[in-house]
Design a protein around this motif. Structure first.
Motif, short mmCIF file in Angstrom:
data_model
loop_
_atom_site.label_atom_id
_atom_site.label_comp_id
_atom_site.label_asym_id
_atom_site.label_seq_id
_atom_site.Cartn_x
_atom_site.Cartn_y
_atom_site.Cartn_z
N ASP A 299 0.81 -1.21 0.00
CA ASP A 299 0.00 0.00 0.00
C ASP A 299 0.85 1.27 0.00
OD1 ASP A 299 -2.31 -1.43 -0.08
OD2 ASP A 299 -2.76 -1.28 2.06
N ARG A 300 2.01 1.20 0.64
CA ARG A 300 2.87 2.38 0.66
C ARG A 300 3.43 2.67 -0.73
NH1 ARG A 300 6.93 0.78 5.39
NH2 ARG A 300 6.71 -1.19 4.22
N LYS A 301 3.76 1.61 -1.47
CA LYS A 301 4.25 1.81 -2.83
C LYS A 301 3.12 2.33 -3.73
CE LYS A 301 7.98 -1.61 -2.72
NZ LYS A 301 8.53 -2.85 -3.32
N ARG A 302 1.91 1.82 -3.49
CA ARG A 302 0.78 2.31 -4.29
C ARG A 302 0.54 3.80 -4.03
NH1 ARG A 302 -4.16 1.15 -3.97
NH2 ARG A 302 -4.22 0.41 -1.81
N LYS A 303 0.66 4.19 -2.77
CA LYS A 303 0.47 5.61 -2.44
C LYS A 303 1.56 6.47 -3.07
CE LYS A 303 -0.70 8.65 1.40
NZ LYS A 303 -0.96 8.75 2.86
N SER A 304 2.78 5.97 -3.04
CA SER A 304 3.89 6.71 -3.68
C SER A 304 3.66 6.83 -5.18
CB SER A 304 5.22 5.99 -3.41
OG SER A 304 5.49 5.94 -2.03
N LEU A 305 3.15 5.74 -5.78
CA LEU A 305 2.87 5.79 -7.22
C LEU A 305 1.75 6.77 -7.52
CD1 LEU A 305 3.64 4.53 -9.94
CD2 LEU A 305 1.85 2.82 -9.57
N LEU A 306 0.76 6.85 -6.62
CA LEU A 306 -0.32 7.81 -6.81
C LEU A 306 0.23 9.24 -6.80
CD1 LEU A 306 -3.34 8.57 -6.96
CD2 LEU A 306 -3.37 8.54 -4.46
N VAL A 307 1.14 9.52 -5.87
CA VAL A 307 1.75 10.85 -5.81
C VAL A 307 2.48 11.15 -7.12
CG1 VAL A 307 3.50 12.26 -4.66
CG2 VAL A 307 1.94 10.84 -3.30
N VAL A 308 3.22 10.16 -7.63
CA VAL A 308 3.94 10.34 -8.90
C VAL A 308 2.95 10.62 -10.02
CG1 VAL A 308 5.37 9.20 -10.64
CG2 VAL A 308 5.91 8.93 -8.21
N ALA A 309 1.85 9.85 -10.07
CA ALA A 309 0.86 10.02 -11.13
C ALA A 309 0.22 11.40 -11.07
CB ALA A 309 -0.22 8.94 -11.01
N LEU A 310 -0.10 11.86 -9.86
CA LEU A 310 -0.70 13.19 -9.71
C LEU A 310 0.28 14.28 -10.10
CD1 LEU A 310 -2.67 12.78 -6.35
CD2 LEU A 310 -3.55 12.63 -8.68
N VAL A 311 1.53 14.12 -9.72
CA VAL A 311 2.55 15.11 -10.07
C VAL A 311 2.72 15.18 -11.58
CG1 VAL A 311 5.02 15.62 -9.97
CG2 VAL A 311 3.79 15.00 -7.89
N VAL A 312 2.71 14.04 -12.25
CA VAL A 312 2.84 14.02 -13.71
C VAL A 312 1.69 14.77 -14.36
CG1 VAL A 312 2.77 12.53 -15.76
CG2 VAL A 312 4.22 11.91 -13.81
#
Length: 503
Positions: free
Chosen positions: A82-95
């Motif tokens: 879940d922590r990696k998923r949340k980090s990926l969400l942050v990356v996706a939103l930043v992109v």
């Protein structure tokens, strides 16, 4: 903005060529294979966007592919951290937000930096001269909502074709509404969507016609005077009392009938294709407080800001002070979403302050005031006045222009016996201008939303076997709708894009 000829909803190429071909092709293919029909509609939507801007098409396609990839990996699954998923969400939103920021706000940022550099006597940074891709705000917000829902485990549809269609669906692609995957993707997976329904086509054509009438018969005439007044003030003309108020009212009606007309046309076109778009307007100028106004105006954007900005900021869960701050920040960012200019930021801030005052009033004062018709009318008047005053800074090309109009509304530039005198001989001194304004006000305040046409447009199957009176009623409605459509067609020909295309 692209130059004509353009694929506008209110253009000959769209009404008489593009949409009929898409409608026929969609249902002919849908008879044999629903998935192929969905693919055909997605390709048609990409063609529609490419007609506007071929150069911006690769950005749209890349955005779809990248966000679909993000969505697959953001969804909960056995073994996923879940922590990696949340980090990926942050990356996706930043992109997504980064791309939007570069195309929409880079020059705004650079120009403000240059103002500071110029004041300090330093050399300035060259502007990037980036062309804003049309519809980027809408399809970016649509996909951000999708990504957050994937992360929360709310998305169960995995079809790439349906996702492409969800993002590119041409009735909403250019100017909304901001769609939620749960509103659309299940419809694309429903086999009934791909079967022609005469009842939906009849209702869809009627709603489209009324939306077209809003745009061509009310919004455009009101826009001519609003543009003349705002542009005149920008050139240095000081607007008098009458000119300022009529100009503000003209724009108030223009933006409503322009955007509401687009939304109605989008709903009508979509209904012909068997797809139901969400309601985006519900008679907002009838509102008796600003909270109610934002529940009626641009409903899809209001819901997005509430669900994906206000609630994550803490909503009303952290006390009154934090609630008011969250309201203000949400509206401030909502204003900035509309455009890269300080006027939009001020407009958002004004509505943020209005909402704060409204909530404070409800919690501290309203309970001690008896409800009644007088309070209702006063609430409506104050709400409408606040909305009109805020529209001025929204429309103005600068704070100086807005301030000049506000001064005119206070009579500080004089009040000549006849309106528009300082603008010279203009056609809007004719009675038609005031008649159109009066009709627009009556429609806003007295008539129900266009979507209620469903009550009045009879289903073809329901009329069959009914008495002669039912046939006569259906015939009158059909003739009236056709006459209104013919009147609108007679007004086609001028390049008249919708206001929200620029956002």
């Amino acid at each position: 903005m692209p130059s004509p000829p353009a694929m506008l909803f209110n253009s000959y190429p769209f009404i008489f060529v593009f949409f009929p071909l898409v409608l026929i092709g969609f249902f002919l293919i849908g008879k044999r294979n629903a998935r192929s029909a969905a693919g055909f509609l997605a390709l048609a939507s990409l063609f529609f966007y490419g007609w506007w801007s071929v150069k911006a098409l690769p950005l749209l396609v890349a955005s779809i592919c990248i966000n679909y990839w993000f969505g697959l990996r953001l969804s909960p699954a056995p073994g996923r951290d879940d922590r990696k998923r949340k980090s990926l969400l942050v990356v996706a939103l930043v992109v997504n937000l980064g791309v939007l920021a570069v195309f929409k706000y880079a020059n705004f940022f650079v120009s403000n930096v240059n103002d500071g550099l110029a004041a300090a006597g330093l050399s300035q940074i060259p502007l990037l001269h980036i062309v804003l891709p049309i519809g980027i705000s809408f399809y970016t917000f649509t996909q951000i909502a999708f990504l957050v829902d994937c992360w929360q485990g709310k998305v169960h549809e995995r079809s790439f074709i349906h996702y492409v269609l969800f993002v590119t669906y041409f009735p909403h692609l250019i100017a909304g509404p901001v769609l939620h995957h749960a509103q659309m993707m299940p419809q694309f997976a429903n086999a009934a969507t791909y079967r022609l329904d005469p009842s939906k086509v009849a209702l869809g054509v009627a709603i489209f016609t009324f939306g077209l009438a809003k745009k061509l018969l009310i919004a455009d005439p009101m826009g001519q005077y609003a543009d003349m007044m705002f542009n005149g003030v920008h050139k240095g003309i000081e607007p008098t009392l009458y000119t300022s108020w009529f100009g503000a009212l003209a724009y108030t009606l223009q933006i409503y009938f322009d955007f509401s007309g687009y939304s109605d046309m989008a709903v009508g076109l979509s209904l012909c294709l068997g797809v139901q778009l969400p309601l985006n307007f519900r008679s907002p100028y009838k509102s008796t407080n600003i909270i109610e106004f934002w529940r009626r105006w641009h409903i899809s954007l209001s819901n997005f800001l509430r669900d994906y900005l206000y609630v994550p900021l803490g909503g009303n869960r952290k006390g009154p002070a934090r609630r008011y701050l969250n309201l203000f920040l949400t509206m401030l960012l909502g204003g900035l979403w509309h455009g890269a200019a300080w006027t939009f930021v001020i407009w958002g801030a004004l509505h943020g302050v209005f909402l704060m005052i409204n909530h404070l009033w409800n919690s501290k004062v309203r309970r001690n005031i008896p409800a009644g018709p007088v309070a209702h009318v006063l609430g409506w008047f104050l709400t409408f006045l606040c909305v009109v005053l805020a529209w001025i800074v929204f429309r103005a090309d600068g704070v100086h222009t807005a301030m000049a109009i506000y001064k005119g509304m206070l009579g500080l530039h004089g009040a000549p016996p006849s309106a528009f005198s300082e603008l010279g001989p203009v056609p809007f001194r004719k009675p038609e201008f005031f008649q159109t304004m009066l009709v627009g006000i009556i429609i806003c305040l007295a008539l129900p939303p266009t979507i209620t046409l469903e009550r009045w447009i009879p289903h073809p199957k329901a009329v069959a076997g009914q008495p002669v009176t039912a046939w006569c009623s259906a015939a009158v409605l059909a003739i009236g709708t056709f006459a209104l459509f013919a009147w609108c067609v007679s007004k086609l020909g001028n390049y008249s894009p919708f206001l929200y295309f620029q956002f």
